[in-house]
Design an enzyme around this catalytic site. Structure first.
Site, PDB file in Angstrom:
ATOM      1  N   LYS A 151       0.751  -1.202  -0.034  1.00  0.00           N
ATOM      2  CA  LYS A 151       0.073  -0.008  -0.162  1.00  0.00           C
ATOM      3  C   LYS A 151       0.741   1.287   0.072  1.00  0.00           C
ATOM      4  CE  LYS A 151      -2.104  -1.114   3.800  1.00  0.00           C
ATOM      5  NZ  LYS A 151      -1.508  -2.284   4.233  1.00  0.00           N
ATOM      6  N   ARG A 184       0.142  -8.929  13.211  1.00  0.00           N
ATOM      7  CA  ARG A 184      -0.578  -7.997  12.516  1.00  0.00           C
ATOM      8  C   ARG A 184      -1.146  -8.840  11.085  1.00  0.00           C
ATOM      9  NH1 ARG A 184       4.536  -5.209  10.321  1.00  0.00           N
ATOM     10  NH2 ARG A 184       3.260  -3.614   9.126  1.00  0.00           N
ATOM     11  N   ARG A 188      12.053  -5.952   5.102  1.00  0.00           N
ATOM     12  CA  ARG A 188      11.986  -4.533   5.137  1.00  0.00           C
ATOM     13  C   ARG A 188      12.899  -3.893   6.024  1.00  0.00           C
ATOM     14  NH1 ARG A 188       6.069  -1.665   5.003  1.00  0.00           N
ATOM     15  NH2 ARG A 188       5.816  -2.452   7.098  1.00  0.00           N
ATOM     16  N   ARG A 238      11.627  -1.749  11.277  1.00  0.00           N
ATOM     17  CA  ARG A 238      10.548  -1.360  11.951  1.00  0.00           C
ATOM     18  C   ARG A 238      10.243  -2.287  13.195  1.00  0.00           C
ATOM     19  NH1 ARG A 238       5.403   0.341   8.198  1.00  0.00           N
ATOM     20  NH2 ARG A 238       4.491  -0.874   9.818  1.00  0.00           N
ATOM     21  N   ARG A 287      -9.435   0.093   8.960  1.00  0.00           N
ATOM     22  CA  ARG A 287      -8.765  -1.231   9.314  1.00  0.00           C
ATOM     23  C   ARG A 287      -9.882  -1.903   9.891  1.00  0.00           C
ATOM     24  NH1 ARG A 287      -2.789   0.476   9.025  1.00  0.00           N
ATOM     25  NH2 ARG A 287      -1.679  -1.556   9.038  1.00  0.00           N
TER      26      ARG A 287
HETATM   27  P1  AMP Z   1       1.061   0.904   8.806  1.00  0.00           P
HETATM   28  O1  AMP Z   1       2.403   1.763   8.492  1.00  0.00           O
HETATM   29  O2  AMP Z   1      -0.141   1.092   7.926  1.00  0.00           O
HETATM   30  O3  AMP Z   1       1.469  -0.772   8.450  1.00  0.00           O
HETATM   31  O4  AMP Z   1       0.650   0.839  10.314  1.00  0.00           O
HETATM   32  C1  AMP Z   1       1.391   0.482  11.393  1.00  0.00           C
HETATM   33  C2  AMP Z   1       0.802   0.462  12.603  1.00  0.00           C
HETATM   34  O5  AMP Z   1      -0.050   1.731  12.967  1.00  0.00           O
HETATM   35  C3  AMP Z   1      -0.374  -0.470  12.424  1.00  0.00           C
HETATM   36  O6  AMP Z   1      -0.234  -2.008  12.842  1.00  0.00           O
HETATM   37  C4  AMP Z   1      -1.443  -0.122  13.701  1.00  0.00           C
HETATM   38  O7  AMP Z   1      -0.806  -0.433  14.911  1.00  0.00           O
HETATM   39  C5  AMP Z   1      -1.346   1.496  13.585  1.00  0.00           C
HETATM   40  N1  AMP Z   1      -2.355   1.815  12.618  1.00  0.00           N
HETATM   41  C6  AMP Z   1      -2.190   2.466  11.434  1.00  0.00           C
HETATM   42  N2  AMP Z   1      -3.432   2.642  10.922  1.00  0.00           N
HETATM   43  C7  AMP Z   1      -4.401   2.358  11.751  1.00  0.00           C
HETATM   44  C8  AMP Z   1      -5.709   2.192  11.682  1.00  0.00           C
HETATM   45  N3  AMP Z   1      -6.532   2.634  10.755  1.00  0.00           N
HETATM   46  N4  AMP Z   1      -6.195   1.885  12.968  1.00  0.00           N
HETATM   47  C9  AMP Z   1      -5.758   1.289  13.752  1.00  0.00           C
HETATM   48  N5  AMP Z   1      -4.391   1.521  13.831  1.00  0.00           N
HETATM   49  C10 AMP Z   1      -3.619   1.849  12.962  1.00  0.00           C
END
Ligand code: AMP
Length: 217
Positions: free
Chosen positions: A13, A168, A124, A157, A87
């Site tokens: 994404k 996740r 990554r 990360r 999400r």
């Molecule tokens: P990402 O960078 O999109 O993989 O997001 C990293 C982390 O941020 C996720 O594993 C969640 O802990 C948190 N996060 C990001 N977007 C959301 C969301 N829409 N709802 C809840 N937690 C989020």
């Protein structure tokens, strides 16, 4: 206008959102990036979210709604690529009710297989300053652990470690997969095969999005 990129962690994404910004002039809004910025700046949101994110769980919906309201803006001419939201079903319903000039005009489901996802996430590495993404095999920085873009430190990360990756992926199956069902019959949904290299995925994605955006204008 909002384009939703929905898919498992590691489906690409963020990479695809960056390409859409470069090539189509859209604006990227990544809720994960916004949360990581809060953590770097040690804000109250950052303090409450850090441990949850490290474990790979979802940050509470009210925090995400606050971020969305702060970041979406009011310019109706903008096309915003929303990466990482919604999400869960509650977030999808909140987005539908949001008081905003922006309405969802496309829902692109980036569909990648579990093997590809695990390889992408475990390999990554990211720049701790500017967020540029690398991979231990496929995209190494030219100087070891130093970002080509800004010279920042390239690190793993915390939520790309094996335990968090497993959490996740479970969270995706339990909470985010129902979001795809929510949009599937709404007339805005397209599934895009996302196992291939970023350019191949970008070609397929941009093809479906161009026509969706045209229809919305
Ligand atoms: P990402 O960078 O999109 O993989 O997001 C990293 C982390 O941020 C996720 O594993 C969640 O802990 C948190 N996060 C990001 N977007 C959301 C969301 N829409 N709802 C809840 N937690 C989020």
């Amino acid at each position: 206008m909002i384009i939703l990129l929905v898919g498992a962690p590691g489906a690409g994404k963020g990479t695809q959102a960056d390409l859409l910004v470069k090539r189509c002039g859209f604006r990227k809004l990544s809720t994960g990036d916004a949360l990581r910025k809060h953590i770097r700046e040690n804000t109250p949101i950052g303090k409450s979210a850090a441990a949850i994110m490290e474990q790979g769980k979802l940050v509470p919906d009210d925090v995400l709604l606050e971020i969305l309201n702060a970041e979406l803006g009011n310019d109706p001419a903008e096309v915003i690529v929303l990466d990482g939201y919604p999400r869960n079903l509650n977030q999808a319903r909140a987005l539908a009710k949001l008081q905003s000039p922006h309405k969802v005009c496309a829902v692109a489901h980036l569909d990648a297989s579990r093997a590809v996802i695990v390889d992408r996430l475990s390999g990554r590495r990211v720049c701790s300053q500017c967020g540029t993404s690398y991979h231990v095999v496929e995209k190494r920085p030219s100087k070891d652990q130093i970002c080509d873009n800004c010279g920042g430190a390239v690190v793993q990360r915390p939520d790309d470690r094996p335990d968090s990756i497993a959490t996740r992926l479970d969270v995706f199956e339990e909470s985010t997969a129902p979001v795809l069902d929510y949009y599937r019959n709404g007339g805005l949904y397209d599934k895009v095969e996302a196992d291939g290299d970023p350019e191949a995925v970008a070609k397929a994605l941009q093809k479906v999005l161009v026509s969706r955006v045209e229809k919305c204008r």
